[in-house]
Design an enzyme around this catalytic site. Sequence first.
Site, PDB file in Angstrom:
ATOM      1  N   TRP A 110       0.830  -1.208   0.000  1.00  0.00           N
ATOM      2  CA  TRP A 110       0.000   0.000   0.000  1.00  0.00           C
ATOM      3  C   TRP A 110       0.862   1.254   0.000  1.00  0.00           C
ATOM      4  CZ3 TRP A 110      -4.397  -0.405  -2.029  1.00  0.00           C
ATOM      5  CH2 TRP A 110      -5.221  -1.512  -1.794  1.00  0.00           C
ATOM      6  N   ASP A 180      -1.175   6.581   6.341  1.00  0.00           N
ATOM      7  CA  ASP A 180      -2.284   5.735   5.917  1.00  0.00           C
ATOM      8  C   ASP A 180      -2.516   4.721   7.038  1.00  0.00           C
ATOM      9  OD1 ASP A 180      -4.047   3.928   4.842  1.00  0.00           O
ATOM     10  OD2 ASP A 180      -2.807   3.395   3.105  1.00  0.00           O
ATOM     11  N   LYS A 204     -12.025  -1.456   7.050  1.00  0.00           N
ATOM     12  CA  LYS A 204     -11.206  -2.461   7.727  1.00  0.00           C
ATOM     13  C   LYS A 204     -11.616  -2.548   9.193  1.00  0.00           C
ATOM     14  CE  LYS A 204      -9.112  -2.545   3.811  1.00  0.00           C
ATOM     15  NZ  LYS A 204      -7.882  -1.914   3.410  1.00  0.00           N
TER      16      LYS A 204
HETATM   17  C1  LIG Z   1      -7.436  -1.395   2.064  1.00  0.00           C
HETATM   18  C2  LIG Z   1      -6.326  -0.440   2.121  1.00  0.00           C
HETATM   19  C3  LIG Z   1      -6.208   0.603   1.189  1.00  0.00           C
HETATM   20  C4  LIG Z   1      -7.169   0.779   0.042  1.00  0.00           C
HETATM   21  O1  LIG Z   1      -8.373   1.272   0.505  1.00  0.00           O
HETATM   22  P1  LIG Z   1      -9.560   1.707  -0.474  1.00  0.00           P
HETATM   23  O2  LIG Z   1     -10.549   2.275   0.490  1.00  0.00           O
HETATM   24  O3  LIG Z   1     -10.008   0.491  -1.195  1.00  0.00           O
HETATM   25  O4  LIG Z   1      -9.039   2.747  -1.397  1.00  0.00           O
HETATM   26  C5  LIG Z   1      -5.158   1.477   1.345  1.00  0.00           C
HETATM   27  N1  LIG Z   1      -4.269   1.359   2.334  1.00  0.00           N
HETATM   28  C6  LIG Z   1      -4.350   0.369   3.240  1.00  0.00           C
HETATM   29  C7  LIG Z   1      -3.325   0.275   4.321  1.00  0.00           C
HETATM   30  C8  LIG Z   1      -5.385  -0.556   3.171  1.00  0.00           C
HETATM   31  O5  LIG Z   1      -5.469  -1.545   4.075  1.00  0.00           O
END
Ligand SMILES: *Cc1c(COP(=O)(O)O)cnc(C)c1O
Length: 371
Positions: A110, A180, A204
Amino acid sequence: MTHHVASQKRVWNFSPGPAVLPLEALEEAQRDLLALPGVGASVLEISHRSKIFESIIQAAEDNIRKLLKIPNNYFVLFLQGGARLQFGMIPLNFLRQTGKTAEFIVTGSWGAMALKEAQTQGPVRAIWDGKAEGYRRVPRPEEYRPSPDAAYVHFTSNETIEGVQFRVEPEVGDLPLVCDASSDFLSRPIPIERYALLYAGAQKNAGPAGVTIVIIRDDLVRRCPEDLPSMLNYRKHAEAKSLLNTPPCFAVYMVKLVTDWLLRQFGDLQKVHEHNQRKAAILYEVIDHSNGYYRGHAHPEHRSLMNVTFRLPNESLEKKFVSEADKAGFMHLEGHRSVGGCRASIYNAMPIEGVQALKEFMIEFQKNNPA
Ligand SMILES: *Cc1c(COP(=O)(O)O)cnc(C)c1O
């Protein structure tokens, strides 16, 4: 006797996201789906400009502020476009036309994706990249050195695909730290004052897909450029209190119910963290005591409390493991399609009973399927 619609049996859901939600929050949503108490209409049907929706989005924000102890000089925004839009929106606001470089600590897939997206808006640099080591750990502070004039430093607190998690924030001095936190948001206390901007897709750990939570310091908000479409400008969203346009009302409502549940069930994030530590320890203990049958992907000091990634002796056993687990009521134990192997995602809403049941299954599977 009243007749209930027969509800399906719920399996143990180890999905990486969208992921398991607290049963109580789902039941509350189900109970009130046709008519919110005192309103007489569904949350799906009311105006986002109504008093009742304003109180829902405010409650969701207040809960997040309380859980993370967010100081007043930060905004909490509810946006759309997923974490993925943040990959682009952050450099659009804080890198483009600054003449500076955005710097990244890349500890998994990511983070690599965030870097690639930022590159569309200006110069970027990986100040540490774990790819050559297969993304198994986070760096020690002496292994990276941000430039003193970097636009910001970005990291991914928990790499969902590889199962690698920072225990403490990277050291970046006075540079704006951007994170993030999609897959460990609200899973533990963090010192918010160290962050300039933190974002998380809700699906998540905080709610359903459709809403992304952004926590952003006011000096960054003031710095957003004028020449952006409003939907891509954090300041416009902050000024409109996340109601610039129609927000994802139901997703925000679910975030409220999930955070209500966290406060009711645990009280604070320290308690949530201890619960998550206990759950992760159960699975890592099976892995560590399997005589190498199960092999954890990440280095023990950096392995994730949210996504437990592991391999079996070979791919055919991995396939068999995932399919037998599925039949036994353990859903989504396959690793991400890009890395293979197995992964058990055990976010806040996964009960400890689910983790214990998986432990028994893993021990039994090893016995019945020698390498
Ligand atoms: C799932 C995830 C993403 C992507 O998220 P979206 O909402 O599908 O854009 C980005 N970063 C991390 C760490 C993730 O777990």
